[in-house]
Design an enzyme around this catalytic site. Sequence first.
Site, short mmCIF file in Angstrom:
data_model
loop_
_atom_site.label_atom_id
_atom_site.label_comp_id
_atom_site.label_asym_id
_atom_site.label_seq_id
_atom_site.Cartn_x
_atom_site.Cartn_y
_atom_site.Cartn_z
N LYS B 75 0.85 -1.20 0.00
CA LYS B 75 0.00 0.00 0.00
C LYS B 75 0.88 1.24 0.00
O LYS B 75 1.90 1.29 0.69
CB LYS B 75 -0.87 -0.04 1.27
CG LYS B 75 -1.66 1.23 1.57
CD LYS B 75 -2.84 1.39 0.68
CE LYS B 75 -3.60 2.70 0.99
NZ LYS B 75 -4.52 3.05 -0.11
N CYS B 160 -2.04 8.66 -8.33
CA CYS B 160 -3.17 8.46 -7.42
C CYS B 160 -4.21 9.55 -7.66
O CYS B 160 -3.93 10.73 -7.53
CB CYS B 160 -2.76 8.50 -5.96
SG CYS B 160 -4.20 8.25 -4.89
N THR B 296 -7.93 -5.36 -7.60
CA THR B 296 -9.29 -5.51 -7.09
C THR B 296 -9.73 -6.97 -6.97
O THR B 296 -10.51 -7.32 -6.08
CB THR B 296 -10.24 -4.71 -8.00
OG1 THR B 296 -9.78 -3.35 -7.99
CG2 THR B 296 -11.67 -4.76 -7.53
#
Lengths: 262, 335
Positions: B75, B160, B296
């Site tokens: 992350k 991002c 995902t």
Amino acid sequence: MVNTIAISQARVTEHNFVAPNIKRLALQAPGIARQAQPGQFVNMRCSPTLDPLLRRPFSINRIDPTSGTISVLYKVVGRGTELLANIHRGDSIDVLGPLGTGFELKPQGRKVVLIAGGIGVAPFHPLAEQLVNTGYDVTCLAGARCDEEFAELNDLAELGVEMYCATEDGSRGEQGRVTNLLENTLHKRNFDMAYACGPNAMLAAIKQICGRAQLPLQLSLEEIMACGLGVCLGCTCEKEKENGFLHVCTDGPVVWAEEVKL
Amino acid sequence: MDEHSTRYTVHGGEKASEPQVKSGLRTAESDSRLTTSLCGIKLNSPILSASGTYGYGKEFSRLYDLSLLGAVVVKGITLNQRAGNPGRRLIETPAGLINSIGLENPGLEGFISQEMPFLREQGVPVIVNISGNTPEEYAALAERLDEEPGVSALEVNISCPNVKQGGMAFGVTCDMAAQVTTIVRSRTNLPMIVKLSPNVTDIAGIAQAVEAEGADCISLINTLLAMAIDIHTRKPLLKNTFGGLSGPAIKPVALRMVWQVAGAIKIPVIGMGGISSWQDAMEFILAGASAIAIGTANFVNPYVVPEIHAGLSKYMEEQGVKNISELVGAARINR
């Protein structure tokens, strides 16, 4: 999360309507049944296709380690639950769990009250069972829009839970919201611990009421969720005492009321 | 059938071995046909985790052996801790997911003290995704991580969409992308992967600009800028109005961009965007990706990584291919 997460193609052992729009789904999932604690949840795929994409989280509604089964209780409200509602006994379903942090099972005192709003009653049966078995006096206040939206009232009563209910249309129990029922009850009786599950607006009101009564309160929260494991960081709610967020899937779904801003 | 009886084949079309099950943990044998390398890092497989969908590896390590991965991409880390975005963070769309997490993370030092000790023990390379509000913040992150044992590479996130300052702003023009690349390059000897935004008109041009400034590898795509509106309140569902779309819905767009970029640069490409099966992964490899990342799909199927690993092994076996690197970009040649 200290237990082992199991994932399965679990076989559906029962799948019935318990109210006009509420179904109970029972699954053969011994690894989950062996470990699940009251208040924990499972994250299930409602169909094997990629649309709808995400799993759906459900409170565990029955835990039976002996038969190796668990159940969830759900209201048919959207695409995911509509697909789920069409699954038959004998079919398999992809289920991940047990997940999250469950209820405090050894509260101080002897008298506890469970406050349920609509389908928010779902996690209370395993909790009540454990509390009754360990000597607590358990009362449940259940609220719904109308009589047809109740589930579990008899099942909880059979455990020895003292049941009271309220409906907004007056079709069963007191007319009004469960928050009114709670206020009226607290005028007459004392409790040592409260647990609530239901829509956020209801939880916010209950938090205020219990705060005034200095009654310790745990809330079972619901948020839109993706992974259920604590990696996507999508299911947040604001912390009460400091900046930042709780993650409903790992810090919750059960939290102490004073931890969370509603 | 209980939850431990789900079978999947390991190690290609050879004898389908029962996955080892111990406290719910499944492991698979490594497969030499899947080993590869990227910027000098030896990878057990071309399968990486996509940043932001895998935390720091702990959760998935309880489900399978992380060494099935070529590398864990963690992350995104920022210099200081970030709480992330308020309000709703997830919106499900047809075969997709819009997120507005906002780079919630423990900050550089929090990451190093809380997460690196675990990651170093997993026997898998660690790629640290970094984000900054300014080029100097990227540089400071790079410099500190350069000296941190167990960090194999940096992934510079200039894409991002969920932070107000920096983030994607650095990834949408060639000048800005080059500027961040240059300064990070000057402050680290670690292999530098630059993660590109798809929200641009000429992604190959950005990739070339980044390559020219010394990037060792390109990863793409980050999420597609997206939104949804609540028709009852008549307002955007996300506080930031826009979020990032991921999931199977974006796969064809991601594949097209990987194709374009792989044809425009000489450094390797990590392909990602909606990969949910070994077949999807294979498409990206054939398009020119040296490695692929799973994002995902980890949320939808927590065992997607071992399943893709098994599927790729089987495909190698069936196709009689000695090593998966032989197939990188094969679709470009066979046209």
